[in-house]
Write an enzyme that holds these catalytic residues in place. Sequence first.
Site, PDB file in Angstrom:
ATOM      1  NE  ARG A 229     -10.116  -3.350   4.796  1.00 21.49           N
ATOM      2  CZ  ARG A 229      -9.240  -3.321   3.783  1.00 21.49           C
ATOM      3  NH1 ARG A 229      -9.651  -3.406   2.538  1.00 21.49           N
ATOM      4  NH2 ARG A 229      -7.942  -3.226   4.019  1.00 21.49           N
ATOM      5  CG  HIS A 277     -10.157  -7.878  -1.117  1.00 26.04           C
ATOM      6  ND1 HIS A 277     -10.378  -7.738   0.229  1.00 26.04           N
ATOM      7  CD2 HIS A 277      -9.346  -6.848  -1.450  1.00 26.04           C
ATOM      8  CE1 HIS A 277      -9.716  -6.685   0.694  1.00 26.04           C
ATOM      9  NE2 HIS A 277      -9.075  -6.121  -0.325  1.00 26.04           N
TER      10      HIS A 277
HETATM   11  C1  OXD Z   1      -5.555  -2.992   1.071  1.00 29.64           C
HETATM   12  C2  OXD Z   1      -6.357  -4.062   0.476  1.00 29.64           C
HETATM   13  O1  OXD Z   1      -6.013  -2.381   2.048  1.00 29.64           O
HETATM   14  O2  OXD Z   1      -5.843  -4.752  -0.437  1.00 29.64           O
HETATM   15  O3  OXD Z   1      -4.458  -2.733   0.581  1.00 29.64           O
HETATM   16  O4  OXD Z   1      -7.498  -4.273   0.876  1.00 29.64           O
END
Ligand code: OXD
Length: 314
Positions: A229, A277
Site C-alpha cells: 500500500r 495498481h
Molecule cells: C488488493 C488490491 O488488496 O488489489 O487485492 O490492492
Amino acid sequence: MPRPEPHVILFHSAASDPRWPDAIRRALPDFEVRTNLEGIAPEDVAAAVVWKHPPGMLAPLARLKLIQVIGAGVDHVFTDPFLPRHVPIARLVDPGLTARMSEYVLLHALALHRRMDETVRAQDERRWEFIAPAPPARTCVGILGLGHLGLACATTLRAMGFRVIGWSRTRKADLPFETYAGADGLAAFRNACDVLVLLLPLTAQTQGLVDSRFFDDLRAGAALINVGRGGLIEDDALLAALDDGRLRHAVLDVFRQEPLPADHPFWTHRRITVTPHNSSATDPDTAIEQVVENVRRAVSGERPLHLVDPSAGY
Ligand code: OXD
C-alpha cells in the site's frame, strides 16, 4: 409472521471486474444478488461482497452475516466509521490474484537484478553500457510481509534461483528460507537485501514504516518494489533516498492517493517505475469458489475462511 431468512447478497465495487455480479448470481442461484438497496429491506441482506464500499453502507444491514472483501487488502474496510464490527469480515485468497502478483514481483525482481533501470537510462543517453549478466542467486530479495501473497512470491522467486529472505512483524516458524521479525530484526533484514518487496498490510503499525531511517542502512545499490500500500512509505523520504543514492530504483504500484495525481513527482522521476495498481487483481473465475464457500458457511453458522482480525486491522 417471522421474517424469512435473509436472502440478498449486496455487491458493491466500482473498480472490480464487471463480471462479478453475474458470477455471484450464477454461483449462488438461491440468493438475490443486488448492486444497490433500492426496493430491498436492509434486514434481508445476508452477505455483502464489497470493495471500497461507501462509509455507512453496511451499518443498516441488521441481519448481515458476512462482509466478504473482494481483494487481498482490507485497510479500506476499516476507514468506515460505521462498520458493523460484530459481523465476520473475510479477505479473499484468490489463486488468480496470487499468481498475477507472483508474476509481477518476479518480473520486476528480474528487471532490477539485470539492472534494466540502468540500461534504459543508458539508452536514453545513447550510451553503450555493458552490464554483465549475473545469476539470480547473487541477488538477495527480501520480502516484507509473509502472508499468503508474500509466501507465494517467495516460492516463485526461489524457483527462479533468487536468494530470498523475509521479514514479518511476528516471527513465522518453519519457513524454508531465512526470516527476521519485529522491530529488532528490521535493521539486519534490510541491510541484507538487494531488492526489498513490500507486501505488508496497511495498519496503524505499518503506516509510514518505510521512512528516512529505513533507507539509512540499505545495501549499496538496493532497490524497492511496493505492491503493498502507498501508505507504507513516506513519499518525501523515498524521493530523498533516490536523489542521494541510498536507493537505486523504486518500482511503485500503489500510492497514498490513487490515481496518482498528474503533478506528483513520482511520474517523472528517472529512478521510479510507476504502474497503475495493476500488479494484480481479483479474478471472478478463480475467486468465486471462496465467495460461494464463505456465504454457505456464514448462513449455516460455520466459520468463514480467511477471516480478518478487526483489532489487528488485517
Ligand atoms: C488488493 C488490491 O488488496 O488489489 O487485492 O490492492
